[in-house]
Design an enzyme around this catalytic site. Structure first.
Site, PDB file in Angstrom:
ATOM      1  N   VAL A  72       0.847  -1.182   0.000  1.00  0.00           N
ATOM      2  CA  VAL A  72       0.000   0.000   0.000  1.00  0.00           C
ATOM      3  C   VAL A  72       0.888   1.238   0.000  1.00  0.00           C
ATOM      4  O   VAL A  72       1.811   1.357   0.799  1.00  0.00           O
ATOM      5  CB  VAL A  72      -0.922   0.011   1.249  1.00  0.00           C
ATOM      6  CG1 VAL A  72      -1.703   1.308   1.338  1.00  0.00           C
ATOM      7  CG2 VAL A  72      -1.868  -1.175   1.201  1.00  0.00           C
ATOM      8  N   CYS A  73       0.587   2.143  -0.909  1.00  0.00           N
ATOM      9  CA  CYS A  73       1.291   3.416  -0.998  1.00  0.00           C
ATOM     10  C   CYS A  73       0.369   4.483  -0.427  1.00  0.00           C
ATOM     11  O   CYS A  73      -0.620   4.865  -1.058  1.00  0.00           O
ATOM     12  CB  CYS A  73       1.650   3.728  -2.449  1.00  0.00           C
ATOM     13  SG  CYS A  73       2.523   5.294  -2.630  1.00  0.00           S
TER      14      CYS A  73
END
Length: 191
Positions: A72-73
């Site tokens: 996840v960014c």
């Protein structure tokens, strides 16, 4: 981990190792992820709390801010630094030692329903998301892919014996019911 958090099952990946947490995440009702059960790993570095953990989905997630490896960014997981990033991310939006697992998980739930289009980790998902949200195009590729993966993850959860809440009242934690007190007990407790 002692505090319950709506929409999550949290446990240590291995009882003897505190840095890797196994996360089971229920897709929030009234979102494209409704009915989904997504497994992930929240991994804390040795430098924690001065360095951010990583969050990686074990399941396939089609989302602009989740790369093809499931990472996840999100700003809250970016290392602290001075200055504004190329995507416009402010230093105050990045990791700081005041953040905790709860704030990370709540941010990820929020991100599922509200992607950050300025800094995509999955350009294909970001493109299909934009085409879906554009009132002139309204391409249904994005919601169809997300819903298909949610249905598949729900079927996997059922095979594991996990019932995924799909109604808001089942998803939300119930506050403990306070026992009724008589007047004598109220006076005693207030002293």
């Amino acid at each position: 981990m002692k505090e319950s958090l709506e929409g999550f099952h949290i446990k240590l990946k291995q009882d003897s190792f505190l840095f890797d947490w196994s996360i089971g995440m229920f897709g929030p009702p009234l979102s494209l992820y409704e009915g989904a059960y997504l497994e992930a790993i929240l991994r804390f570095p040795n430098e924690y709390p001065y360095a951010p953990p990583t969050f990686q989905f074990s399941d396939q997630v089609y989302h602009p801010n989740v790369d093809i490896n499931g990472f996840v960014c999100i700003s809250i997981l970016h290392p602290p630094s001075d200055g504004v990033s190329l995507s416009g991310e402010l230093p105050s939006e990045r990791w700081s030692p005041v953040q905790n697992a709860r704030s990370i998980l709540l941010s990820i739930v929020s991100l599922l329903d509200d992607p950050n289009e300025l800094c995509p980790a999955n350009t294909e998902a970001a493109d299909t998301y934009r085409r879906w949200r554009d009132p002139k195009i309204m391409d249904m590729t994005y919601p169809n892919k997300v819903r298909q993966l949610a249905i598949e993850s729900n079927a996997k959860a059922l095979r594991m014996g996990i019932i995924v809440p799909t109604k808001l009242e089942d998803y939300c934690l119930k506050a403990p019911i306070e026992p009724e007190l008589n007047d004598t007990e109220r006076v005693y407790l207030s002293v």
